[in-house]
Design a protein around this motif. Structure first.
Motif, PDB file in Angstrom:
ATOM      1  N   UNK A 136       0.840  -1.189   0.000  1.00  0.00           N
ATOM      2  CA  UNK A 136       0.000   0.000   0.000  1.00  0.00           C
ATOM      3  C   UNK A 136       0.879   1.245   0.000  1.00  0.00           C
ATOM      4  N   UNK A 137       0.332   2.345  -0.545  1.00  0.00           N
ATOM      5  CA  UNK A 137       1.062   3.593  -0.666  1.00  0.00           C
ATOM      6  C   UNK A 137       0.332   4.693   0.071  1.00  0.00           C
ATOM      7  N   UNK A 138       1.051   5.775   0.309  1.00  0.00           N
ATOM      8  CA  UNK A 138       0.442   6.986   0.854  1.00  0.00           C
ATOM      9  C   UNK A 138       1.235   8.174   0.336  1.00  0.00           C
ATOM     10  N   UNK A 139       0.593   9.302   0.203  1.00  0.00           N
ATOM     11  CA  UNK A 139       1.265  10.494  -0.303  1.00  0.00           C
ATOM     12  C   UNK A 139       0.475  11.715   0.105  1.00  0.00           C
ATOM     13  N   UNK A 140       1.048  12.880  -0.152  1.00  0.00           N
ATOM     14  CA  UNK A 140       0.417  14.125   0.253  1.00  0.00           C
ATOM     15  C   UNK A 140      -0.791  14.439  -0.608  1.00  0.00           C
ATOM     16  N   UNK A 141      -1.707  15.231  -0.078  1.00  0.00           N
ATOM     17  CA  UNK A 141      -2.831  15.741  -0.841  1.00  0.00           C
ATOM     18  C   UNK A 141      -4.118  14.977  -0.619  1.00  0.00           C
ATOM     19  N   UNK A 197     -17.249   0.647  -9.406  1.00  0.00           N
ATOM     20  CA  UNK A 197     -17.694   0.370 -10.758  1.00  0.00           C
ATOM     21  C   UNK A 197     -18.051   1.647 -11.482  1.00  0.00           C
ATOM     22  N   UNK A 198     -18.483   1.562 -12.736  1.00  0.00           N
ATOM     23  CA  UNK A 198     -18.823   2.749 -13.520  1.00  0.00           C
ATOM     24  C   UNK A 198     -19.823   3.644 -12.788  1.00  0.00           C
ATOM     25  N   UNK A 199     -19.510   4.923 -12.735  1.00  0.00           N
ATOM     26  CA  UNK A 199     -20.375   5.890 -12.066  1.00  0.00           C
ATOM     27  C   UNK A 199     -20.015   6.114 -10.618  1.00  0.00           C
ATOM     28  N   UNK A 200     -19.187   5.246 -10.035  1.00  0.00           N
ATOM     29  CA  UNK A 200     -18.761   5.444  -8.646  1.00  0.00           C
ATOM     30  C   UNK A 200     -17.665   6.493  -8.597  1.00  0.00           C
ATOM     31  N   UNK A 201     -17.643   7.257  -7.518  1.00  0.00           N
ATOM     32  CA  UNK A 201     -16.593   8.255  -7.320  1.00  0.00           C
ATOM     33  C   UNK A 201     -16.045   8.125  -5.911  1.00  0.00           C
ATOM     34  N   UNK A 202     -14.904   8.720  -5.677  1.00  0.00           N
ATOM     35  CA  UNK A 202     -14.266   8.589  -4.369  1.00  0.00           C
ATOM     36  C   UNK A 202     -13.467   9.837  -4.050  1.00  0.00           C
ATOM     37  N   UNK A 203     -13.196  10.000  -2.770  1.00  0.00           N
ATOM     38  CA  UNK A 203     -12.229  10.997  -2.338  1.00  0.00           C
ATOM     39  C   UNK A 203     -11.732  10.596  -0.957  1.00  0.00           C
ATOM     40  N   UNK A 204     -10.443  10.817  -0.710  1.00  0.00           N
ATOM     41  CA  UNK A 204      -9.876  10.510   0.593  1.00  0.00           C
ATOM     42  C   UNK A 204      -8.539  11.218   0.744  1.00  0.00           C
ATOM     43  N   UNK A 205      -8.111  11.359   1.974  1.00  0.00           N
ATOM     44  CA  UNK A 205      -6.808  11.928   2.274  1.00  0.00           C
ATOM     45  C   UNK A 205      -5.754  10.931   1.807  1.00  0.00           C
ATOM     46  N   UNK A 206      -4.908  11.361   0.893  1.00  0.00           N
ATOM     47  CA  UNK A 206      -3.951  10.436   0.287  1.00  0.00           C
ATOM     48  C   UNK A 206      -2.854   9.983   1.248  1.00  0.00           C
ATOM     49  N   UNK A 207      -2.812  10.555   2.451  1.00  0.00           N
ATOM     50  CA  UNK A 207      -1.866  10.083   3.455  1.00  0.00           C
ATOM     51  C   UNK A 207      -2.315   8.739   4.026  1.00  0.00           C
ATOM     52  N   UNK A 208      -3.572   8.360   3.768  1.00  0.00           N
ATOM     53  CA  UNK A 208      -4.051   7.056   4.228  1.00  0.00           C
ATOM     54  C   UNK A 208      -3.497   5.970   3.306  1.00  0.00           C
ATOM     55  N   UNK A 209      -2.986   4.874   3.853  1.00  0.00           N
ATOM     56  CA  UNK A 209      -2.459   3.793   3.009  1.00  0.00           C
ATOM     57  C   UNK A 209      -3.536   3.269   2.056  1.00  0.00           C
ATOM     58  N   UNK A 210      -3.163   3.129   0.783  1.00  0.00           N
ATOM     59  CA  UNK A 210      -4.153   2.676  -0.199  1.00  0.00           C
ATOM     60  C   UNK A 210      -3.483   1.909  -1.335  1.00  0.00           C
ATOM     61  N   UNK A 217       6.299   6.288  -1.428  1.00  0.00           N
ATOM     62  CA  UNK A 217       5.840   4.945  -1.164  1.00  0.00           C
ATOM     63  C   UNK A 217       5.708   4.741   0.333  1.00  0.00           C
ATOM     64  N   UNK A 218       4.893   3.742   0.730  1.00  0.00           N
ATOM     65  CA  UNK A 218       4.703   3.447   2.143  1.00  0.00           C
ATOM     66  C   UNK A 218       6.009   2.978   2.757  1.00  0.00           C
ATOM     67  N   UNK A 219       6.104   3.046   4.049  1.00  0.00           N
ATOM     68  CA  UNK A 219       7.282   2.637   4.810  1.00  0.00           C
ATOM     69  C   UNK A 219       8.445   3.597   4.632  1.00  0.00           C
ATOM     70  N   UNK A 220       8.150   4.832   4.184  1.00  0.00           N
ATOM     71  CA  UNK A 220       9.187   5.861   4.048  1.00  0.00           C
ATOM     72  C   UNK A 220      10.383   5.339   3.269  1.00  0.00           C
ATOM     73  N   UNK A 221      10.132   4.894   2.017  1.00  0.00           N
ATOM     74  CA  UNK A 221      11.195   4.328   1.198  1.00  0.00           C
ATOM     75  C   UNK A 221      12.315   5.315   0.946  1.00  0.00           C
ATOM     76  N   UNK A 222      11.996   6.626   0.978  1.00  0.00           N
ATOM     77  CA  UNK A 222      13.053   7.600   0.735  1.00  0.00           C
ATOM     78  C   UNK A 222      13.937   7.735   1.945  1.00  0.00           C
TER      79      UNK A 222
END
Length: 226
Positions: free
Chosen positions: A131-136, A159-172, A221-226
């Motif tokens: 899973x990943x996380x990032x700013x925004x 599926x088609x017509x579905x939409x989403x939004x979330x804080x990208x800092x959450x692992x996904x 990337x998750x786990x602070x790869x940098x």
């Protein structure tokens, strides 16, 4: 038009005075894999690309051939910016395992990163299932096919017509478990300062590069790869 990113990533690494081995070690990948990415023999996964652009200080906008602007919150479309991007004109990044990003119309310095994202059957944002996380904040609208979003500990079917939004800092993690292409329009909104721990090449000014203004510049990337 498809963008070849390997050579640009290699040039960015060399410009920072970093060895292939040191970057590979920092990202937790093999030097052989990184070498194959740089020579265009293989394409990186979404998660590997996120880690690379963050570690090397490369803008995804730059990889896509989009002029990088100031990213000022009081953003205004620069004079002379075409209001329409015709079909086939958007720069495309093809990544490992059947994931494709196509940059949609946006002016230099736009605070929003609009991307048409395609997942081939079996494709995932991380080949390793990480899973990943990032700013925004991430917004998306699915236009065709079915896509599974793993968000924290929850699995969501889209599926088609579905939409989403979330804080990208959450692992996904996104995965297409189906037999048909999954496609949708993504908008990533939000910026943060470049990671202060970026290595500085000899003779290079201390601090983050001034050209990191895109929201996707600083994805990590998750786990602070940098």
């Amino acid at each position: 038009m498809t963008t070849e990113i390997g050579a640009q990533l290699r040039d960015a690494r060399r410009a920072r005075g970093l060895s292939l081995r040191s970057v590979a070690q920092s990202l937790g990948v093999s030097a052989s894999l990184l070498s194959q990415v740089e020579t265009g023999k293989v394409q990186p996964s979404v998660s590997t690309l996120y880690a690379l652009v963050n570690h090397l200080g490369v803008s995804v906008d730059q990889l896509l051939g989009v002029e990088v602007g100031t990213g000022d919150p009081a953003y205004a479309v620069p004079d002379g910016t075409p209001p329409v991007q015709r079909a086939g004109e958007g720069a495309v990044l093809e990544m490992e395992n059947g994931v494709t990003w196509e940059r949609l119309a946006a002016g230099a310095g736009s605070p929003v990163d609009p991307i048409l994202v395609t997942y081939a059957p079996g494709a995932s944002s991380s080949v390793e299932g990480r899973m990943m996380r990032h700013a925004g904040v991430e917004y998306a609208y699915v236009t065709e096919g079915r896509l599974t979003l793993q968000l924290d500990f929850e699995s969501l079917e889209l599926g088609p017509g579905d939409s989403l939004h979330f804080d990208s800092a959450r692992p996904h993690l996104y995965t297409n478990h189906g037999t048909e292409i999954a496609r949708g329009v993504w908008f990533v909104v939000g910026r943060r300062a470049q990671n202060q721990s970026l290595p500085t090449a000899p003779g290079e000014p201390e601090g983050p590069p001034a050209n990191l203004t895109s929201a996707v510049d600083v994805l990590r990337a998750m786990d602070d790869l940098h």
